[in-house]
Write a protein that holds these residues in place. Structure first.
Motif, mmCIF file in Angstrom:
data_model
loop_
_atom_site.group_PDB
_atom_site.id
_atom_site.type_symbol
_atom_site.label_atom_id
_atom_site.label_comp_id
_atom_site.label_asym_id
_atom_site.label_seq_id
_atom_site.Cartn_x
_atom_site.Cartn_y
_atom_site.Cartn_z
ATOM 1 N N GLY A 6 -48.108 44.980 29.681
ATOM 2 C CA GLY A 6 -49.237 44.459 28.913
ATOM 3 C C GLY A 6 -48.872 43.799 27.604
ATOM 4 O O GLY A 6 -49.758 43.332 26.884
ATOM 5 N N MET A 7 -47.599 43.740 27.248
ATOM 6 C CA MET A 7 -47.220 43.090 25.989
ATOM 7 C C MET A 7 -47.487 41.593 26.074
ATOM 8 O O MET A 7 -47.331 40.965 27.131
ATOM 9 C CB MET A 7 -45.738 43.329 25.681
ATOM 10 C CG MET A 7 -45.411 44.763 25.277
ATOM 11 S SD MET A 7 -43.639 44.991 24.904
ATOM 12 C CE MET A 7 -43.493 44.123 23.333
ATOM 13 N N ASN A 8 -47.905 41.021 24.935
ATOM 14 C CA ASN A 8 -48.084 39.574 24.921
ATOM 15 C C ASN A 8 -46.808 38.887 24.443
ATOM 16 O O ASN A 8 -45.835 39.547 24.037
ATOM 17 C CB ASN A 8 -49.304 39.169 24.085
ATOM 18 C CG ASN A 8 -49.169 39.526 22.611
ATOM 19 O OD1 ASN A 8 -48.076 39.501 22.049
ATOM 20 N ND2 ASN A 8 -50.293 39.858 21.980
ATOM 21 N N ALA A 9 -46.830 37.564 24.470
ATOM 22 C CA ALA A 9 -45.617 36.798 24.164
ATOM 23 C C ALA A 9 -45.154 37.018 22.724
ATOM 24 O O ALA A 9 -43.951 37.084 22.457
ATOM 25 C CB ALA A 9 -45.867 35.319 24.421
ATOM 26 N N LEU A 10 -46.090 37.121 21.781
ATOM 27 C CA LEU A 10 -45.717 37.325 20.388
ATOM 28 C C LEU A 10 -45.060 38.688 20.189
ATOM 29 O O LEU A 10 -44.050 38.802 19.472
ATOM 30 C CB LEU A 10 -46.947 37.204 19.487
ATOM 31 C CG LEU A 10 -46.700 37.388 17.989
ATOM 32 C CD1 LEU A 10 -45.660 36.398 17.477
ATOM 33 C CD2 LEU A 10 -48.005 37.252 17.209
ATOM 34 N N GLN A 11 -45.584 39.708 20.815
ATOM 35 C CA GLN A 11 -44.994 41.050 20.707
ATOM 36 C C GLN A 11 -43.582 41.065 21.275
ATOM 37 O O GLN A 11 -42.671 41.679 20.704
ATOM 38 C CB GLN A 11 -45.884 42.057 21.446
ATOM 39 C CG GLN A 11 -47.218 42.305 20.767
ATOM 40 C CD GLN A 11 -48.200 43.065 21.643
ATOM 41 O OE1 GLN A 11 -48.164 42.974 22.875
ATOM 42 N NE2 GLN A 11 -49.092 43.815 21.010
ATOM 43 N N ILE A 12 -43.391 40.379 22.383
ATOM 44 C CA ILE A 12 -42.050 40.299 22.977
ATOM 45 C C ILE A 12 -41.107 39.541 22.054
ATOM 46 O O ILE A 12 -39.950 39.936 21.851
ATOM 47 C CB ILE A 12 -42.121 39.647 24.376
ATOM 48 C CG1 ILE A 12 -42.836 40.583 25.358
ATOM 49 C CG2 ILE A 12 -40.723 39.296 24.879
ATOM 50 C CD1 ILE A 12 -43.076 39.978 26.721
ATOM 51 N N ALA A 13 -41.592 38.435 21.459
ATOM 52 C CA ALA A 13 -40.758 37.650 20.539
ATOM 53 C C ALA A 13 -40.301 38.502 19.364
ATOM 54 O O ALA A 13 -39.128 38.471 18.981
ATOM 55 C CB ALA A 13 -41.536 36.432 20.046
ATOM 56 N N LYS A 14 -41.213 39.299 18.794
ATOM 57 C CA LYS A 14 -40.858 40.148 17.659
ATOM 58 C C LYS A 14 -39.870 41.234 18.061
ATOM 59 O O LYS A 14 -38.968 41.585 17.282
ATOM 60 C CB LYS A 14 -42.125 40.776 17.074
ATOM 61 C CG LYS A 14 -43.008 39.782 16.330
ATOM 62 C CD LYS A 14 -44.261 40.459 15.790
ATOM 63 C CE LYS A 14 -45.117 39.492 14.989
ATOM 64 N NZ LYS A 14 -46.368 40.130 14.504
ATOM 65 N N GLU A 15 -40.028 41.756 19.281
ATOM 66 C CA GLU A 15 -39.105 42.792 19.736
ATOM 67 C C GLU A 15 -37.717 42.211 19.977
ATOM 68 O O GLU A 15 -36.701 42.878 19.753
ATOM 69 C CB GLU A 15 -39.645 43.445 21.007
ATOM 70 C CG GLU A 15 -38.811 44.661 21.446
ATOM 71 C CD GLU A 15 -39.508 45.487 22.507
ATOM 72 O OE1 GLU A 15 -38.836 45.870 23.488
ATOM 73 O OE2 GLU A 15 -40.714 45.753 22.357
ATOM 74 N N LEU A 16 -37.686 40.972 20.423
ATOM 75 C CA LEU A 16 -36.394 40.330 20.645
ATOM 76 C C LEU A 16 -35.682 40.066 19.319
ATOM 77 O O LEU A 16 -34.478 40.285 19.193
ATOM 78 C CB LEU A 16 -36.590 39.000 21.386
ATOM 79 C CG LEU A 16 -36.959 39.089 22.865
ATOM 80 C CD1 LEU A 16 -37.381 37.718 23.394
ATOM 81 C CD2 LEU A 16 -35.785 39.626 23.682
ATOM 82 N N ASN A 17 -36.460 39.558 18.335
ATOM 83 C CA ASN A 17 -35.852 39.166 17.061
ATOM 84 C C ASN A 17 -36.980 38.913 16.068
ATOM 85 O O ASN A 17 -37.848 38.074 16.306
ATOM 86 C CB ASN A 17 -35.015 37.886 17.270
ATOM 87 C CG ASN A 17 -34.256 37.471 16.042
ATOM 88 O OD1 ASN A 17 -34.837 37.291 14.996
ATOM 89 N ND2 ASN A 17 -32.942 37.307 16.185
#
Length: 645
Positions: A16-27
């Motif tokens: 359920g994560m959105n693209a922004l949450q994934i981007a922040k988790e990546l870097n």
């Protein structure tokens, strides 16, 4: 859930994560720079949930799609600012473009420079407020009612043109809501540094019969430094703009009594096009083309057979009225049907093919007033047009021959590195736009893709850009402002030969329909001239300048010396003139330099005594004294060799 990232790696994230949450988790840095996302190839908002197994690419301003998402958001910020300051303004459309964004408004009066300053100040406030953009959808009927209640007639018209079952999307930012398909950045703060550039008039939907709206153009960048660099680049582009420079150098002019989109080529421009035309026609003849000369108009019957009447009539100039029982004629938008009539005037066997027809054609297209620009987009133009009629087995070889001709011409013009290649295909979702069925289109597009792959060319594909009768390779260029247009085109036509009953007798004795390759070997001469003016900032290669050499005398005695050498130059095929006015030599040199004359030859008493000239070459200044004989040989050699300097 598992997500495939842009580098090909697969990572696990919480469901359920959105693209922004994934981007922040990546870097965290990537999260701050992110402006949009691409999920399974579709550009969308960062707030979009990413499904398990999807391919995800995080987009920043450095990505083309990311940049357009920011600029599209900036257009909404512009609209919100205008509505805050001028509540009575009606909203039309506001897309991102290749070089920024614009928005069209219906207001009582055009915007002034003072208005732009106020609007830009308000935009900066909205950016600082960092207002989130939220997407929601409504059924078509509810969407219409919403826009009617908001008093936005242009939005109502746009929605009414959509299918009954369409689901309409809106974007809300604070108290402002706009009809839009998106995608957008997550908040107004991502617009960073906006800048409004200019205003212009624009007919609603580009139709001159509709109301004139007021358009505001703008751009936005992540930092002030990047914006400043862009504005400097824009200033340099404006100096190179052929619509400005071409007029200043007297290549062309326009006059409202003649009409929009109908430029008048002045002696300089006409001479350059004549030189280009001679070069192209000689090269085509060397490569086996035969020349034709066909009428500027034809009966509607011809265009009905070709399909232009059904698929291109809006772009044609029609003469006569069928309802008044008059013979209806149309100015030709292209030459192909006429050359097919020439082909059908004789019987052909496979041994006659390929036949390569070429014609320098004057063509007419009823361009919308909002689309016309200088020499690039006009209503009457000249095309180095050609059609190759060949057997299926000759198709690839002939296509490659056309490509070789185009690439040779581009090399001579010095533009081979300034273009991109676009494979223009049909749009299967808009079948009414084209001749033929899906099977034929896929077969011919497959054959064209195979040919292109054999060339090793780097190309991109574009749906919906094909001609109505077949796919094509478009060779694209951008003007100084980043607007892209087609310079050359090569089309494979699988349909019109049968429509015109064009046949050849094959080796088995059976009549068969040939393939046809449509091509332009230098494209529209007017557009090519515009591109050359911009590329070379008016200093065209010497061989295509209307004046290659200007001689200038310092003393009265040197005037005849200059005239005598000018005659020798002209006898050798060099375009030379003498400036023997009673003016100071510095003034004469400055004037010649401003006119981009390639060679300036100065003579006084010393040069007469020595049999020399003081030589100035464009871009280099003084290069010293040269003997007349040596100078004559050098200039002739550079002209014949089409040297670029």
């Amino acid at each position: 859930m598992k997500i495939r990232l842009a580098d090909g790696s697969v990572r696990e994230f919480k469901d359920g994560m959105n693209a922004l949450q994934i981007a922040k988790e990546l870097n965290q840095k990537l999260g701050k720079a992110a402006v949009a996302a691409k999920i399974d190839g579709t550009v969308t908002e960062l707030t979009q949930a990413v499904p398990d197994g999807a391919a995800l690419e995080i987009l920043t301003f450095l990505d083309e799609d990311g940049k357009k998402a920011v600029w599209h958001t900036a257009s909404h910020v512009l609209a919100q600012a205008v509505k805050r300051l001028y509540p009575e303004a009606k909203l039309a459309i506001g897309p991102a473009t290749d070089s920024g964004f614009y928005y069209d408004f219906d207001t009582e009066r055009p915007f002034t420079n003072e208005d732009l300053a106020k609007i830009e100040k308000e935009m900066k406030k909205i950016v600082a407020e960092n207002i989130p953009l939220t997407k929601y959808t409504l059924p078509r009927a509810q969407a219409i009612e919403k826009m009617k209640a908001a008093g936005e007639p242009y939005k109502v018209e746009l929605i009414e043109d959509l299918p009954e079952d369409a689901v309409i999307s809106f974007y809300e930012q604070g108290t402002f809501t706009d009809l839009c398909a998106g995608p957008h950045a997550v908040s107004t703060g991502r617009v960073k540094v906006p800048k409004l550039l200019r205003t212009a008039g624009a007919y609603w939907r580009g139709n001159e019969n509709n109301k004139m709206l007021h358009r505001i153009y703008g751009v936005a960048f992540p930092t002030q430094q990047e914006l400043d660099a862009y504005l400097q680049q824009l200033k340099e582009a404006e100096e190179r703009d052929h619509n400005k420079l071409g007029r200043e150098l007297h290549y062309f002019t326009t006059n409202p009594l003649v009409g929009q989109g109908l430029p008048l080529l002045m002696p300089k421009g006409a001479k350059t096009i004549q030189l280009l035309q001679r070069f192209v026609e000689d090269e085509e003849e060397r490569r086996g083309y035969v020349i034709t000369k066909t009428p500027f108009m034809a009966k509607s019957d011809l265009y009905k057979i070709s399909g232009h009447w059904d698929h291109y009539q809006d772009g044609m100039f029609i003469l006569g009225d069928e309802e008044k029982d008059e013979e209806v004629l149309a100015l030709r938008p292209m030459t192909c049907p006429f050359q097919y009539m020439i082909y059908n005037a004789e019987h052909h066997s496979y041994k006659d093919l390929p036949i390569r027809y070429a014609e320098t054609s004057t063509l007419f297209r009823n361009e919308a007033s909002g689309e016309m620009h200088g020499l690039i987009r006009v209503r009457q133009f000249t095309l180095a047009e050609g059609h190759i009629i060949c057997t299926p087995g000759q198709l690839e070889e002939e296509f490659l021959g056309v490509l070789d001709l185009i690439q040779y011409n581009m090399k001579i013009l010095g533009i081979e590195n300034d273009v991109t290649y676009r494979f223009s295909k049909w749009d299967p979702n808009d079948k009414g736009k084209y001749i033929g069925d899906a099977e034929e289109w896929e077969r011919v597009q497959g054959a064209m893709r195979t040919i292109l792959d054999h060339t090793g060319l780097k190309y991109y594909e574009a749906d919906g850009e094909a001609a109505f009768y077949g796919p094509k390779l478009d060779i694209q260029f951008k003007n100084v402002f980043g607007k892209e247009d087609t310079l050359f085109t090569v089309q494979i036509d699988f349909a019109l030969a049968e429509r015109f009953s064009m046949t050849y007798v094959d080796s088995d004795g059976q009549k068969k329909a040939p393939y046809i390759i449509h091509r332009s070997s230098i494209g529209c001469y007017e557009r090519t001239l515009a591109m050359l003016i911009e590329k070379y900032a008016g200093a065209l290669p010497m061989w295509m300048m209307s004046e290659e050499v200007r001689l200038m005398n310092i003393t009265d005695e040197a005037a005849e010396y200059c005239h005598a050498f000018a005659r020798r130059l002209r006898d050798a095929g060099i375009r030379a003139s003498v400036d023997d006015r009673q003016e100071k030599i510095g003034y004469k040199i400055r004037e010649a330099r401003n006119e981009r004359i390639p060679y300036m030859l100065v003579a006084g008493e010393k040069e007469i005594a020595d049999g020399t000239f003081a030589v100035r070459r464009r871009g280099e200044g003084e290069i010293g004294s040269m003997a007349a004989e040596e100078l004559l040989g050098l200039i002739v050699q550079q002209d014949r060799g089409k040297v670029i300097f």
